[in-house]
Design a protein around this motif. Structure first.
Motif, PDB file in Angstrom:
ATOM      1  N   MET A  90       0.974  -1.210  -0.080  1.00  0.00           N
ATOM      2  CA  MET A  90       0.002  -0.074  -0.002  1.00  0.00           C
ATOM      3  C   MET A  90       0.845   1.250  -0.046  1.00  0.00           C
ATOM      4  O   MET A  90       1.997   1.267   0.459  1.00  0.00           O
ATOM      5  N   LYS A  91       0.479   2.340  -0.302  1.00  0.00           N
ATOM      6  CA  LYS A  91       0.923   3.772  -0.385  1.00  0.00           C
ATOM      7  C   LYS A  91       0.261   4.470   0.490  1.00  0.00           C
ATOM      8  O   LYS A  91      -1.126   4.737   0.441  1.00  0.00           O
ATOM      9  N   ILE A  92       0.695   4.982   1.712  1.00  0.00           N
ATOM     10  CA  ILE A  92       0.035   5.327   2.715  1.00  0.00           C
ATOM     11  C   ILE A  92       0.910   6.726   3.085  1.00  0.00           C
ATOM     12  O   ILE A  92       2.203   6.886   3.384  1.00  0.00           O
ATOM     13  N   GLN A  93       0.244   7.785   3.003  1.00  0.00           N
ATOM     14  CA  GLN A  93       1.037   9.018   3.055  1.00  0.00           C
ATOM     15  C   GLN A  93       2.132   9.094   2.453  1.00  0.00           C
ATOM     16  O   GLN A  93       3.122   9.567   3.026  1.00  0.00           O
ATOM     17  N   GLY A  94       2.119   8.715   1.030  1.00  0.00           N
ATOM     18  CA  GLY A  94       3.430   8.939   0.282  1.00  0.00           C
ATOM     19  C   GLY A  94       4.562   7.952   0.490  1.00  0.00           C
ATOM     20  O   GLY A  94       5.655   7.974  -0.146  1.00  0.00           O
ATOM     21  N   ASN A 145     -26.745 -12.271   5.686  1.00  0.00           N
ATOM     22  CA  ASN A 145     -25.987 -11.349   5.483  1.00  0.00           C
ATOM     23  C   ASN A 145     -24.581 -11.629   6.258  1.00  0.00           C
ATOM     24  O   ASN A 145     -24.550 -12.562   7.119  1.00  0.00           O
ATOM     25  N   ARG A 146     -23.562 -11.153   5.840  1.00  0.00           N
ATOM     26  CA  ARG A 146     -22.291 -11.472   6.588  1.00  0.00           C
ATOM     27  C   ARG A 146     -21.542  -9.922   6.947  1.00  0.00           C
ATOM     28  O   ARG A 146     -21.945  -9.184   6.254  1.00  0.00           O
ATOM     29  N   MET A 147     -20.581  -9.956   7.785  1.00  0.00           N
ATOM     30  CA  MET A 147     -20.177  -8.813   8.284  1.00  0.00           C
ATOM     31  C   MET A 147     -18.874  -8.634   7.864  1.00  0.00           C
ATOM     32  O   MET A 147     -18.033  -9.852   7.778  1.00  0.00           O
ATOM     33  N   VAL A 148     -18.117  -7.341   7.386  1.00  0.00           N
ATOM     34  CA  VAL A 148     -17.052  -7.229   7.267  1.00  0.00           C
ATOM     35  C   VAL A 148     -16.504  -6.079   7.954  1.00  0.00           C
ATOM     36  O   VAL A 148     -17.207  -5.148   8.318  1.00  0.00           O
ATOM     37  N   LEU A 149     -15.223  -6.086   8.778  1.00  0.00           N
ATOM     38  CA  LEU A 149     -14.751  -5.066   9.473  1.00  0.00           C
ATOM     39  C   LEU A 149     -13.838  -4.018   8.505  1.00  0.00           C
ATOM     40  O   LEU A 149     -12.838  -4.817   8.085  1.00  0.00           O
ATOM     41  N   ILE A 150     -14.265  -2.801   8.693  1.00  0.00           N
ATOM     42  CA  ILE A 150     -13.573  -2.061   7.720  1.00  0.00           C
ATOM     43  C   ILE A 150     -12.685  -1.255   8.396  1.00  0.00           C
ATOM     44  O   ILE A 150     -12.926  -0.570   9.707  1.00  0.00           O
ATOM     45  N   ILE A 151     -11.483  -1.415   8.124  1.00  0.00           N
ATOM     46  CA  ILE A 151     -10.168  -0.776   9.037  1.00  0.00           C
ATOM     47  C   ILE A 151      -9.617   0.378   8.025  1.00  0.00           C
ATOM     48  O   ILE A 151      -9.451   0.244   6.827  1.00  0.00           O
ATOM     49  N   ASP A 152      -9.139   1.222   8.703  1.00  0.00           N
ATOM     50  CA  ASP A 152      -8.477   2.531   8.046  1.00  0.00           C
ATOM     51  C   ASP A 152      -6.940   1.879   7.998  1.00  0.00           C
ATOM     52  O   ASP A 152      -6.219   1.922   9.351  1.00  0.00           O
ATOM     53  N   ALA A 153      -6.306   1.489   7.135  1.00  0.00           N
ATOM     54  CA  ALA A 153      -4.835   1.089   6.924  1.00  0.00           C
ATOM     55  C   ALA A 153      -3.864   1.983   7.477  1.00  0.00           C
ATOM     56  O   ALA A 153      -2.955   1.716   8.102  1.00  0.00           O
ATOM     57  N   SER A 154      -3.906   3.490   7.489  1.00  0.00           N
ATOM     58  CA  SER A 154      -3.090   4.445   7.934  1.00  0.00           C
ATOM     59  C   SER A 154      -3.224   4.422   9.363  1.00  0.00           C
ATOM     60  O   SER A 154      -2.028   4.748  10.000  1.00  0.00           O
ATOM     61  N   ALA A 155      -4.173   4.119   9.803  1.00  0.00           N
ATOM     62  CA  ALA A 155      -4.390   4.170  11.444  1.00  0.00           C
ATOM     63  C   ALA A 155      -3.739   2.874  12.118  1.00  0.00           C
ATOM     64  O   ALA A 155      -3.600   3.042  13.330  1.00  0.00           O
TER      65      ALA A 155
END
Length: 173
Positions: A90-94, A145-155
């Motif tokens: 991933m590219k995170i904050q450059g 229904n299934r669940m997906v945990l959405i995460i902020d990779a930069s955090a």
């Protein structure tokens, strides 16, 4: 609480695109916008005095980048790597960083109305600042229904990890 700015990026009538992956049989998602590529496991060189979830650095086509084991960062027990284990670049904050995950699933469009606020546990966010929402997906096969945990990779990256990223970027110049 859901980070409104994060969810609004690249949002259209189809929804925002997320790369989904499994960790300990739980489905997670990260914004596909920052994903550069997905590769199989590589040789990782351990760095002294780094957190246990920072597995080290790797050389990808001449670029040295830090590699984090997402399983360990999320507090999930360490597991042996398999032929399904891969690294999401991933590219995170450059800066470029690799995230080791158990198995990549697919890229999905998840609409804002499919995302709920993560629960609070003891007046504290359930999974720190990196859990930004819980997506509800309809399974195509059995319509459950299934669940997906959405995460902020930069955090997922703390101050110390960003310091490592900066040093790594300076070496690559």
């Amino acid at each position: 609480m859901i980070n409104e700015d994060f969810l609004d990026q690249e949002q259209d009538e189809r929804g925002k695109r997320y790369l989904t992956f499994f960790m300990d049989n739980q489905l997670y998602a990260i914004s596909a916008m920052d994903v550069v590529q997905i590769i199989g496991m590589q040789t990782v060189t351990k760095l002294p005095d780094s957190p246990s979830y920072i597995k080290g650095v790797m050389n990808l086509r001449g670029e040295i980048m830090p590699v984090m084991d997402v399983r360990l960062r999320l507090g999930i027990a360490e597991a042996d790597y398999t032929d399904r284990t891969c690294i999401i670049i991933m590219k995170i904050q450059g800066n470029t960083v690799g995230f080791i995950v158990d198995e990549v699933d697919e890229v999905l469009d998840i609409r804002r109305e499919q995302i709920s606020v993560p629960p609070m546990v003891n007046h504290v966010d359930a999974s720190g600042d990196y859990l930004i929402g819980i997506g509800r997906l309809e399974d195509r096969q059995d319509h459950k229904n299934r669940m997906v945990l959405i995460i902020d990779a930069s955090a997922l990256l703390g101050e110390r990890e960003f310091e490592l990223l900066t040093k790594t970027s300076e070496v690559n110049v």
